[in-house]
Design a protein around this motif. Structure first.
Motif, PDB file in Angstrom:
ATOM      1  N   ILE A  71       0.847  -1.200   0.000  1.00 36.70           N
ATOM      2  CA  ILE A  71       0.000   0.000   0.000  1.00 36.70           C
ATOM      3  C   ILE A  71       0.883   1.251   0.000  1.00 36.70           C
ATOM      4  N   GLN A  72       1.981   1.182   0.756  1.00 32.79           N
ATOM      5  CA  GLN A  72       2.846   2.362   0.868  1.00 32.79           C
ATOM      6  C   GLN A  72       3.800   2.519  -0.308  1.00 32.79           C
ATOM      7  N   HIS A  73       4.131   1.406  -0.966  1.00 32.58           N
ATOM      8  CA  HIS A  73       5.045   1.479  -2.119  1.00 32.58           C
ATOM      9  C   HIS A  73       4.437   0.674  -3.255  1.00 32.58           C
ATOM     10  N   PRO A  74       3.325   1.152  -3.824  1.00 35.36           N
ATOM     11  CA  PRO A  74       2.597   0.295  -4.775  1.00 35.36           C
ATOM     12  C   PRO A  74       3.327   0.126  -6.102  1.00 35.36           C
ATOM     13  N   PRO A  75       3.638  -1.116  -6.487  1.00 29.30           N
ATOM     14  CA  PRO A  75       4.127  -1.357  -7.847  1.00 29.30           C
ATOM     15  C   PRO A  75       2.950  -1.222  -8.824  1.00 29.30           C
ATOM     16  N   GLY A  76       3.260  -1.158 -10.104  1.00 29.21           N
ATOM     17  CA  GLY A  76       2.229  -0.920 -11.107  1.00 29.21           C
ATOM     18  C   GLY A  76       1.031  -1.858 -11.043  1.00 29.21           C
ATOM     19  N   TRP A  77       1.279  -3.132 -10.728  1.00 29.13           N
ATOM     20  CA  TRP A  77       0.194  -4.113 -10.769  1.00 29.13           C
ATOM     21  C   TRP A  77      -0.689  -4.065  -9.530  1.00 29.13           C
ATOM     22  N   PHE A  78      -0.243  -3.337  -8.505  1.00 26.36           N
ATOM     23  CA  PHE A  78      -0.960  -3.431  -7.232  1.00 26.36           C
ATOM     24  C   PHE A  78      -2.120  -2.452  -7.172  1.00 26.36           C
ATOM     25  N   TRP A  79      -3.241  -2.919  -6.651  1.00 27.87           N
ATOM     26  CA  TRP A  79      -4.422  -2.088  -6.545  1.00 27.87           C
ATOM     27  C   TRP A  79      -5.003  -2.280  -5.154  1.00 27.87           C
ATOM     28  N   TRP A  80      -5.178  -1.188  -4.440  1.00 26.88           N
ATOM     29  CA  TRP A  80      -5.743  -1.252  -3.084  1.00 26.88           C
ATOM     30  C   TRP A  80      -6.994  -0.399  -3.077  1.00 26.88           C
ATOM     31  N   PRO A  81      -8.140  -0.967  -2.664  1.00 24.80           N
ATOM     32  CA  PRO A  81      -9.401  -0.233  -2.743  1.00 24.80           C
ATOM     33  C   PRO A  81      -9.527   0.796  -1.611  1.00 24.80           C
ATOM     34  N   SER A  82     -10.473   1.696  -1.753  1.00 23.69           N
ATOM     35  CA  SER A  82     -10.722   2.667  -0.682  1.00 23.69           C
ATOM     36  C   SER A  82     -11.816   2.151   0.268  1.00 23.69           C
ATOM     37  N   ARG A  83     -12.443   1.063  -0.092  1.00 24.06           N
ATOM     38  CA  ARG A  83     -13.463   0.466   0.779  1.00 24.06           C
ATOM     39  C   ARG A  83     -13.154  -1.017   0.930  1.00 24.06           C
ATOM     40  N   PRO A  84     -13.603  -1.648   2.005  1.00 25.02           N
ATOM     41  CA  PRO A  84     -14.215  -1.045   3.195  1.00 25.02           C
ATOM     42  C   PRO A  84     -13.254  -0.097   3.917  1.00 25.02           C
ATOM     43  N   VAL A  85     -13.815   0.946   4.515  1.00 20.27           N
ATOM     44  CA  VAL A  85     -12.981   2.015   5.056  1.00 20.27           C
ATOM     45  C   VAL A  85     -11.991   1.518   6.109  1.00 20.27           C
ATOM     46  N   SER A  86     -12.350   0.412   6.778  1.00 26.34           N
ATOM     47  CA  SER A  86     -11.502  -0.052   7.885  1.00 26.34           C
ATOM     48  C   SER A  86     -10.707  -1.305   7.572  1.00 26.34           C
ATOM     49  N   LEU A  87     -10.592  -1.646   6.290  1.00 25.57           N
ATOM     50  CA  LEU A  87      -9.887  -2.883   5.962  1.00 25.57           C
ATOM     51  C   LEU A  87      -8.431  -2.850   6.455  1.00 25.57           C
ATOM     52  N   TYR A  88      -7.749  -1.723   6.231  1.00 27.77           N
ATOM     53  CA  TYR A  88      -6.356  -1.644   6.681  1.00 27.77           C
ATOM     54  C   TYR A  88      -6.264  -1.663   8.211  1.00 27.77           C
ATOM     55  N   ARG A  89      -7.304  -1.125   8.843  1.00 26.89           N
ATOM     56  CA  ARG A  89      -7.347  -1.176  10.300  1.00 26.89           C
ATOM     57  C   ARG A  89      -7.352  -2.631  10.757  1.00 26.89           C
ATOM     58  N   VAL A  90      -8.059  -3.471  10.024  1.00 27.34           N
ATOM     59  CA  VAL A  90      -8.117  -4.894  10.372  1.00 27.34           C
ATOM     60  C   VAL A  90      -6.789  -5.583  10.034  1.00 27.34           C
ATOM     61  N   THR A  91      -6.252  -5.329   8.826  1.00 30.27           N
ATOM     62  CA  THR A  91      -5.032  -6.066   8.451  1.00 30.27           C
ATOM     63  C   THR A  91      -3.854  -5.663   9.330  1.00 30.27           C
ATOM     64  N   GLN A  92      -3.686  -4.375   9.579  1.00 31.60           N
ATOM     65  CA  GLN A  92      -2.516  -3.974  10.364  1.00 31.60           C
ATOM     66  C   GLN A  92      -2.733  -4.266  11.857  1.00 31.60           C
ATOM     67  N   GLY A  93      -3.996  -4.163  12.311  1.00 34.70           N
ATOM     68  CA  GLY A  93      -4.293  -4.540  13.696  1.00 34.70           C
ATOM     69  C   GLY A  93      -3.962  -6.012  13.912  1.00 34.70           C
ATOM     70  N   LEU A  94      -4.333  -6.822  12.922  1.00 32.58           N
ATOM     71  CA  LEU A  94      -4.053  -8.251  12.972  1.00 32.58           C
ATOM     72  C   LEU A  94      -2.553  -8.514  12.953  1.00 32.58           C
ATOM     73  N   HIS A  95      -1.833  -7.734  12.160  1.00 32.41           N
ATOM     74  CA  HIS A  95      -0.378  -7.896  12.066  1.00 32.41           C
ATOM     75  C   HIS A  95       0.267  -7.758  13.451  1.00 32.41           C
ATOM     76  N   VAL A  96      -0.047  -6.653  14.091  1.00 32.33           N
ATOM     77  CA  VAL A  96       0.612  -6.378  15.367  1.00 32.33           C
ATOM     78  C   VAL A  96       0.069  -7.315  16.462  1.00 32.33           C
TER      79      VAL A  96
END
Ligand code: HEM
Ligand SMILES: Nc1nc2c(c(=O)[nH]1)N[C@H]1C(S)=C(S)[C@@H](COP(=O)(O)O)O[C@H]1N2
Ligand SMILES: [Mo]
Length: 452
Positions: A71-96
């Motif tokens: 998400i922070q260094h997107p290569p050309g093929w990468f696509w990250w949606p803007s919804r659901p609004v809290s998806l990154y909250r879940v993935t990074q919360g899960l990470h830590v």
């Protein structure tokens, strides 16, 4: 003199092996003493169960971590949606959360296999040497990830004279490489250990010791490191079916289950004591969490303050203008911005460090500013810049899905009042489903670029 080289080499090799297999008695002390590791709790089955749990935890950490990186260094093929609004909250919360819960698991797994370090010969052959390299990458990498991660979320940078994110990212690949090699070697052993055998199978007699230091001739599972007492171990007669002496309250099955229970409980306590940094209702009992999501100006944590970013003067300057670059550039004062149509969105700030907090933001839609600058918001990207003169997070890119999303705001207000200086006054970016480091504060310029 001419010698038969072949015989000589073979002879030397045999001599070396003989030496390896018969270490001098003087060495057989401390951890090298026969029977040095007496715990009957160590078994291939225990190690396998811990290994499976740990493998799942590593996989979650790796996938969520790589997602954060992309998400922070997107290569050309990468696509990250803007919804659901809290998806990154879940993935990074899960990470830590997963990373922290893994601490007792990692400890127990290493405890269950470390007597292997003292087996003899240390490296019986080239295959084992390669396997050991993988294990060094896995154990060293795993410990590095956990320790550096914990230091980072506690903002204790002094012991890390390197850039955390880059080191943590590359060591993640090393660790996962080691993990895959390890799984490749150990999978058959793990499968065998976890296979349920029919209840009527009698348990073999318990092995006398989980690991005899310097054992050279143990007919074990092909140089595996999967456990001290391999298939002949105390509970090998069938997981929970057990033989005559396996089912009692102090039998090996019961004690192994108590150990697994204790490890699980420790992971549970760590989770409950930290997850409140992102799950607000648990913040009150999150004694170990580095952040409380509700403490800070306007009830929201601050990572970089205005003073720390040296933007106080520029941010409070009445001559402040937000410059919009594009086909029709404009420069907007705070009053100009406030006069544009205002919109409100409830969106979280989700720090990469694993804390997050939801808040209600009001301001101008980024897509409206794009139109104003002469760019079609459906097909455009933006670069936003802060008043901050230096610093890693002074700029960020807004990808197309976020730019066109009506929830993406140049926020002027937070929970009904003007933005606090530390939250980005006079104007900040807030977009759905994005890491906190990309929610740039104290905006000075927005550069819009059409994609067509
Ligand atoms: C206690 C354990 C862990 C903690 C507290 C932790 C914490 C973090 C934090 C705070 C970040 C955000 C870095 C940033 O973007 O500035 C991160 C990113 C990441 N983590 Fe972990 N982590 C842990 C374990 C692991 C493990 C075990 C792996 C993989 C095997 C892993 C892989 C990654 C990756 C690939 C990233 C992305 C790095 C990047 O953006 O370049 N982490 N982790
Ligand atoms: N200009 C600038 N914006 C920034 C930062 C920064 O250091 N400089 N830090 C980011 C980080 S790491 C986070 S988590 C969020 C936090 O926003 P808050 O302080 O309003 O909670 O702001 C982001 N915006
Ligand atoms: Mo952050």
């Amino acid at each position: 003199m001419v010698r038969d080289a072949g015989t000589s080499v073979t002879g030397r090799a045999r001599a070396a092996v003989a030496w390896l297999q018969a270490p001098p008695d003087t060495l057989r002390r401390g951890p090298f003493r026969p029977g040095a590791f007496g715990s009957a709790l160590r078994s291939t089955r225990l190690t396998s169960q811990l290994g499976v749990a740990l493998g799942i935890a590593f996989a979650i950490c790796f996938l969520t971590g790589v997602t954060s990186h992309l998400i922070q260094h997107p290569p050309g093929w990468f696509w990250w949606p803007s919804r659901p609004v809290s998806l990154y909250r879940v993935t990074q919360g899960l990470h830590v959360a997963t990373g922290l819960a893994m601490i007792p698991l990692l400890g127990a797994k290493l405890w269950s296999v470390y007597p292997r370090l003292f087996s003899w010969p240390p490296v019986p052959g080239p295959a084992r040497a390669i396997e050991l390299l993988g294990i060094v990458a896995l154990v060293g990498g795993g410990l590095f990830q956990v320790v550096s991660g914990v230091l980072n979320i506690n903002r204790w940078y002094a012991p890390m004279p390197f850039f955390f994110t880059a080191a943590h990212y590359w060591v993640a690949w090393l660790t996962i490489g080691g993990l895959l090699a390890h799984i490749g070697v150990q999978l058959p052993v793990v499968r065998e250990a976890l296979r349920r055998t029919p209840p009527e199978t009698p348990a073999p007699a318990p092995a006398k010791s989980a690991n005899d230091g310097l054992v050279a001739d143990r007919p074990d599972a092909g140089g595996s490191d999967a456990g001290g007492s391999d298939a002949g171990g105390p509970d090998a007669g069938g997981p929970d079916a057990g033989g005559p002496d396996a089912g009692g309250p102090d039998g090996p099955v019961a004690t192994r289950r108590r150990l697994l229970g204790a490890v699980g409980a420790a992971a549970g306590v760590i989770t409950v004591a930290t997850v409140g940094q992102t799950v607000a209702p648990l913040s009150g009992i999150s004694l170990l969490a580095p952040r409380r999501p509700d403490t800070g100006p306007q009830g929201l944590p601050v990572n970089k303050s205005a003073a720390g970013a040296r933007v106080r003067r520029a941010a409070l300057d009445p001559g402040y203008r937000l410059r919009i670059s594009g086909p029709r550039p404009v420069a907007l004062s705070l009053a100009d911005l406030a006069a544009l149509p205002q919109h409100t969105a409830t969106l979280p700030i989700t720090c990469v460090e694993g804390w997050s907090a939801s808040a209600t933001w009001s301001g101008v839609r980024l897509r409206d500013l794009a139109k104003m600058a002469g760019v079609d918001p459906e097909h455009a990207v933006a670069e936003v810049e802060s008043l901050e003169a230096a610093g890693r997070y002074r700029t960020s890119s807004v990808a197309a899905p976020h730019l066109r999303d009506p929830l993406t705001l140049i926020a002027l207000r937070l929970d009904g009042s003007d933005l606090h200086l530390d939250h980005g006054y006079p104007a900040r970016l807030i977009a759905p489903n994005r890491p906190g480091v990309m929610q740039t504060k104290w905006l000075s310029r927005i550069t819009l670029r059409s994609m067509s």
